[in-house]
Scaffold this active site. Structure first.
Site, mmCIF file in Angstrom:
data_model
loop_
_atom_site.group_PDB
_atom_site.id
_atom_site.type_symbol
_atom_site.label_atom_id
_atom_site.label_comp_id
_atom_site.label_asym_id
_atom_site.label_seq_id
_atom_site.Cartn_x
_atom_site.Cartn_y
_atom_site.Cartn_z
ATOM 1 N N GLU A 32 -11.523 -6.004 -6.080
ATOM 2 C CA GLU A 32 -12.188 -4.693 -5.918
ATOM 3 C C GLU A 32 -11.517 -3.610 -6.756
ATOM 4 O OE1 GLU A 32 -11.313 -6.568 -3.118
ATOM 5 O OE2 GLU A 32 -13.356 -7.359 -3.059
ATOM 6 N N ARG A 46 -11.470 1.038 -9.912
ATOM 7 C CA ARG A 46 -10.643 2.249 -10.056
ATOM 8 C C ARG A 46 -10.868 2.870 -11.438
ATOM 9 N NH1 ARG A 46 -4.765 1.152 -7.201
ATOM 10 N NH2 ARG A 46 -5.562 0.723 -5.113
ATOM 11 N N LEU A 102 13.169 -18.876 -3.909
ATOM 12 C CA LEU A 102 11.929 -18.207 -3.487
ATOM 13 C C LEU A 102 10.800 -18.433 -4.485
ATOM 14 C CD1 LEU A 102 10.680 -15.853 -1.562
ATOM 15 C CD2 LEU A 102 11.172 -14.395 -3.543
ATOM 16 N N ASP A 140 0.813 -1.219 0.000
ATOM 17 C CA ASP A 140 0.000 0.000 0.000
ATOM 18 C C ASP A 140 0.848 1.270 0.000
ATOM 19 O OD1 ASP A 140 -2.696 0.288 -0.134
ATOM 20 O OD2 ASP A 140 -3.076 0.006 1.982
ATOM 21 N N TRP A 160 -11.010 -3.337 -9.802
ATOM 22 C CA TRP A 160 -11.627 -3.041 -11.108
ATOM 23 C C TRP A 160 -12.459 -1.755 -11.043
ATOM 24 C CZ3 TRP A 160 -9.694 -5.559 -15.059
ATOM 25 C CH2 TRP A 160 -9.220 -6.857 -14.880
ATOM 26 N N HIS A 169 2.928 3.721 -8.840
ATOM 27 C CA HIS A 169 2.810 2.309 -9.218
ATOM 28 C C HIS A 169 4.101 1.809 -9.868
ATOM 29 C CE1 HIS A 169 -1.230 2.553 -7.995
ATOM 30 N NE2 HIS A 169 -1.758 3.014 -9.122
ATOM 31 N N ARG A 181 1.855 -5.071 6.098
ATOM 32 C CA ARG A 181 1.075 -4.093 5.341
ATOM 33 C C ARG A 181 1.736 -2.723 5.484
ATOM 34 N NH1 ARG A 181 -5.353 -3.227 4.296
ATOM 35 N NH2 ARG A 181 -5.068 -1.475 2.847
ATOM 36 N N ASN A 186 1.325 3.531 -2.711
ATOM 37 C CA ASN A 186 1.997 3.951 -3.961
ATOM 38 C C ASN A 186 1.453 5.284 -4.462
ATOM 39 O OD1 ASN A 186 3.548 1.264 -4.569
ATOM 40 N ND2 ASN A 186 1.480 0.689 -3.977
ATOM 41 N N GLY A 187 0.100 5.432 -4.386
ATOM 42 C CA GLY A 187 -0.517 6.682 -4.844
ATOM 43 C C GLY A 187 -0.076 7.855 -3.980
ATOM 44 N N TRP A 199 2.634 8.007 -2.189
ATOM 45 C CA TRP A 199 4.062 8.248 -2.413
ATOM 46 C C TRP A 199 4.233 9.241 -3.564
ATOM 47 C CZ3 TRP A 199 7.302 7.708 -6.606
ATOM 48 C CH2 TRP A 199 8.649 7.709 -6.338
ATOM 49 N N ARG A 229 -0.290 9.315 -10.071
ATOM 50 C CA ARG A 229 -0.384 8.069 -9.322
ATOM 51 C C ARG A 229 0.423 6.947 -9.985
ATOM 52 N NH1 ARG A 229 -4.002 6.914 -5.531
ATOM 53 N NH2 ARG A 229 -4.372 4.804 -6.318
HETATM 54 C C1 LIG Z 1 -1.425 -4.819 -10.881
HETATM 55 C C2 LIG Z 1 0.002 -4.710 -10.451
HETATM 56 C C3 LIG Z 1 0.435 -3.559 -9.766
HETATM 57 C C4 LIG Z 1 1.750 -3.475 -9.387
HETATM 58 N N1 LIG Z 1 2.158 -2.374 -8.672
HETATM 59 C C5 LIG Z 1 3.472 -2.226 -8.061
HETATM 60 C C6 LIG Z 1 3.478 -2.825 -6.685
HETATM 61 C C7 LIG Z 1 2.570 -2.078 -5.751
HETATM 62 C C8 LIG Z 1 1.131 -2.332 -6.061
HETATM 63 C C9 LIG Z 1 0.529 -1.445 -7.071
HETATM 64 C C10 LIG Z 1 1.228 -1.308 -8.364
HETATM 65 N N2 LIG Z 1 2.586 -4.509 -9.700
HETATM 66 N N3 LIG Z 1 3.910 -4.687 -9.456
HETATM 67 C C11 LIG Z 1 4.239 -5.887 -9.938
HETATM 68 C C12 LIG Z 1 3.136 -6.491 -10.497
HETATM 69 C C13 LIG Z 1 3.047 -7.834 -11.072
HETATM 70 C C14 LIG Z 1 1.850 -8.529 -10.989
HETATM 71 C C15 LIG Z 1 1.769 -9.816 -11.491
HETATM 72 C C16 LIG Z 1 2.880 -10.389 -12.052
HETATM 73 F F1 LIG Z 1 2.789 -11.665 -12.505
HETATM 74 C C17 LIG Z 1 4.080 -9.717 -12.132
HETATM 75 C C18 LIG Z 1 4.167 -8.430 -11.644
HETATM 76 C C19 LIG Z 1 2.096 -5.606 -10.351
HETATM 77 N N4 LIG Z 1 0.811 -5.727 -10.740
#
Ligand SMILES: Cc1cc(N2CCCCCC2)n2ncc(-c3ccc(F)cc3)c2n1
Length: 240
Positions: free
Chosen positions: A65, A69, A129, A18, A67, A35, A188, A20-21, A23, A31
């Site tokens: 949820e 946005r 990992l 949580d 979706w 991200h 979190r 990112n926006g 930040w 925003r």
């Molecule tokens: C939707 C979303 C948002 C997203 N953020 C960056 C991390 C903070 C949360 C909001 C934005 N990140 N960062 C990596 C992924 C991702 C997701 C699936 C995958 F298989 C590989 C990478 C990602 N997906």
């Protein structure tokens, strides 16, 4: 007498990433800049977790949820997995990381799913990992989906109601991590202290760690601090 035990890193760490926006807002940036920086931090923390010997790192990337946005933000978020893997798959392979995704992925764009499946295929033989992305995931929907599948099995005579137990139920969850489904430590970021429909079954016995730090600023040092906090809470494991 409390029996001292060797500090154990948590096997399964889950993170609600949580802030990112906010930040970005603090820096007068859009925003999506938050991200994008948050995505860069996913790589940093995954590499750090792998080096610390954590077995599974589950990251709440997109909830059922989300979706709701703004359309342009959802469109940007749906492309992030493609950007992430284009940039980091070679390093993840080199670092022996295994990529997995957990969620209702039949509802995500084809290009996104293609990138995820390729990354899973390229890393499936790694032994380090497990980097598990909770993507289009919701805890309540996961439990309802499991109940529906089991009801169908009962209806089709594959199982009786008396045979349904926690082991049968957990086999119908979306997390397919073997004996590593249960979360040991939930982190979190950004100060919120809610579970937000994340891994509701798997968090049953998890230690909960909350930090005011925004996700893009959550560093390897902060991860270590959360793990030390976890180890101290569990050091009295032998005591009543
Ligand atoms: C939707 C979303 C948002 C997203 N953020 C960056 C991390 C903070 C949360 C909001 C934005 N990140 N960062 C990596 C992924 C991702 C997701 C699936 C995958 F298989 C590989 C990478 C990602 N997906």
């Amino acid at each position: 007498m409390t029996k001292e035990i060797t500090p154990q890193v948590p096997k399964h760490v889950a993170i609600i990433m949580d802030g990112n926006g906010r930040w970005a807002q603090r820096r007068h940036l859009p925003r999506i800049a938050g991200h994008r920086e948050g995505m860069e931090n996913v790589r940093r923390i995954a590499i750090a977790a792998n080096k610390l010997g954590i077995k599974v790192l589950t990251l709440y990337s997109f909830s059922t949820e989300n979706w709701n946005r703004p359309r342009d933000e959802v469109s940007f978020l749906m492309k992030l997995p493609v950007v992430f893997f284009n940039k980091f798959v070679p390093e993840l392979i080199d670092q022996n990381v295994v990529v997995k995704i957990t969620g209702f992925i039949d509802q995500i764009p084809t290009d996104t799913l293609k990138a995820v499946r390729e990354a899973e295929e390229k890393t499936k033989n790694n032994t380090g990992l497990i980097l598990n992305f909770a993507f289009n995931y919701g805890g309540k929907a996961e439990i309802v989906n499991a109940a529906r599948e089991i009801a169908l099995d009962v209806k089709n005579g594959f199982i009786t109601p008396e045979e349904i137990d926690e082991s049968v139920f957990s086999k119908h969850l979306l997390t397919k991590l073997g004996n590593l489904d249960d979360v040991d430590l939930l982190i979190r970021t950004s100060g919120e202290q809610r579970i937000s429909n994340f891994l509701l079954w798997q968090l049953a016995y998890a230690e909960l760690y909350f930090t005011d730090t925004f996700w893009p600023d959550f560093s390897e040092e902060e991860l270590l601090k959360a793990i030390e906090n976890f180890e101290n809470r569990n050091r009295r494991y032998g005591a009543l």
